[in-house]
Write a protein that holds these residues in place. Structure first.
Motif, PDB file in Angstrom:
ATOM      1  N   HIS A 159     -32.519 -43.598  40.395  1.00 50.40           N
ATOM      2  CA  HIS A 159     -32.258 -42.103  40.514  1.00 50.40           C
ATOM      3  C   HIS A 159     -31.600 -41.895  39.070  1.00 50.40           C
ATOM      4  N   GLY A 160     -31.015 -42.599  38.550  1.00 51.46           N
ATOM      5  CA  GLY A 160     -30.312 -42.347  37.181  1.00 51.46           C
ATOM      6  C   GLY A 160     -31.304 -41.947  36.144  1.00 51.46           C
ATOM      7  N   LEU A 161     -32.476 -42.544  36.164  1.00 50.23           N
ATOM      8  CA  LEU A 161     -33.444 -41.845  35.230  1.00 50.23           C
ATOM      9  C   LEU A 161     -33.989 -40.666  35.299  1.00 50.23           C
ATOM     10  N   VAL A 162     -33.800 -40.077  36.662  1.00 48.48           N
ATOM     11  CA  VAL A 162     -34.326 -38.647  36.942  1.00 48.48           C
ATOM     12  C   VAL A 162     -32.948 -37.805  36.431  1.00 48.48           C
ATOM     13  N   PHE A 163     -31.821 -38.236  36.759  1.00 47.00           N
ATOM     14  CA  PHE A 163     -30.534 -37.432  36.375  1.00 47.00           C
ATOM     15  C   PHE A 163     -30.607 -37.492  34.844  1.00 47.00           C
ATOM     16  N   LYS A 179     -39.225 -41.198  39.645  1.00 46.53           N
ATOM     17  CA  LYS A 179     -40.026 -40.206  38.792  1.00 46.53           C
ATOM     18  C   LYS A 179     -39.401 -38.692  38.948  1.00 46.53           C
ATOM     19  N   PHE A 180     -39.520 -37.857  38.078  1.00 49.24           N
ATOM     20  CA  PHE A 180     -39.446 -36.613  38.053  1.00 49.24           C
ATOM     21  C   PHE A 180     -40.644 -35.932  38.583  1.00 49.24           C
ATOM     22  N   ILE A 181     -40.415 -35.741  39.962  1.00 45.99           N
ATOM     23  CA  ILE A 181     -41.417 -35.255  40.671  1.00 45.99           C
ATOM     24  C   ILE A 181     -42.159 -33.671  40.384  1.00 45.99           C
ATOM     25  N   PRO A 182     -43.454 -33.534  40.692  1.00 44.45           N
ATOM     26  CA  PRO A 182     -43.932 -32.330  40.052  1.00 44.45           C
ATOM     27  C   PRO A 182     -43.196 -31.161  40.595  1.00 44.45           C
ATOM     28  N   PRO A 183     -42.780 -30.779  41.601  1.00 49.41           N
ATOM     29  CA  PRO A 183     -42.087 -29.685  42.098  1.00 49.41           C
ATOM     30  C   PRO A 183     -40.812 -29.266  41.320  1.00 49.41           C
ATOM     31  N   ILE A 212     -24.369 -29.345  35.076  1.00 51.55           N
ATOM     32  CA  ILE A 212     -22.967 -29.674  35.347  1.00 51.55           C
ATOM     33  C   ILE A 212     -22.532 -30.942  36.303  1.00 51.55           C
ATOM     34  N   LEU A 213     -23.744 -31.190  37.228  1.00 43.05           N
ATOM     35  CA  LEU A 213     -23.434 -32.478  37.985  1.00 43.05           C
ATOM     36  C   LEU A 213     -24.605 -32.938  38.624  1.00 43.05           C
ATOM     37  N   CYS A 214     -24.737 -34.068  38.776  1.00 42.37           N
ATOM     38  CA  CYS A 214     -25.897 -34.886  39.465  1.00 42.37           C
ATOM     39  C   CYS A 214     -25.255 -35.534  40.398  1.00 42.37           C
TER      40      CYS A 214
END
Length: 180
Positions: A111-115, A73-77, A127-129
């Motif tokens: 983590h690819g989903l958040v990237f 998940k794309f966390i709140p902060p 430019i980079l993840c």
């Protein structure tokens, strides 16, 4: 390149990673402070934002954002930081120490989903993840054991071998990006 390392860490591994990056690049670092307990917010799916940054994001060529990923998940902060500073960011590098191994990066908790979400929100500014799965510091028989990686935190004693090699390559890539 004048970078700023911006981090949020719940268990300490991402903070450790952020300090290493800032040290290698000889740059400043700032920790993001949520307004309320982030994990509680995450569980309740509430987004109340972060406290104002001390550094002016516009003063930096590149923001290196170091954050955990919880359950893919794309966390709140992270969401708050991107929402608040999207227009001020020139270039962004997103980095995470996470639980999902490279082999499962595009699965439900990967983590690819958040990237992809960060890249969608920031477009060409991202430019980079880079992911540093905590499994990189575990013995082979524990690399994909959720209990093992939940108990493991990055530190000077375990930051060696494959994770150190990937880190060194990551730093080199950032430095090459900064070269004219």
């Amino acid at each position: 390149m004048k970078p700023l390392v911006v981090c949020y860490s719940n268990k300490g591994s991402n903070s450790y990673l952020a300090r290493r990056i800032a040290g290698e690049l000889s740059c400043e670092m700032e920790e993001i402070k949520p307004r309320l307990d982030v994990f509680t917010l995450f569980l309740m799916n509430i987004h109340l934002g972060i406290k104002s940054m001390k550094h002016n994001i516009k003063d930096y060529d590149t923001i290196i954002l170091v954050r955990p990923i919880w359950m893919g998940k794309f966390i709140p902060p992270l969401r708050s930081f991107v929402k608040n500073y999207r227009d001020s960011i020139r270039k962004l590098i997103f980095v995470t120490c996470c639980g999902s191994p490279y082999s499962k990066k595009n699965e439900k908790f990967g983590h690819g989903l958040v990237f992809k979400e960060v890249e969608r929100l920031l477009g060409d500014k991202c430019i980079l993840c880079q992911a540093f799965p905590v499994g990189l510091v575990l013995p082979d028989d524990q690399k994909e054991d959720p209990q093992a990686f939940m108990k493991t935190h990055l530190n000077d004693d375990n930051f060696k071998g494959e994770i150190q090699e990937r880190f060194d390559a990551f730093i080199k890539k950032i430095q090459e990006t900064a070269s004219p």
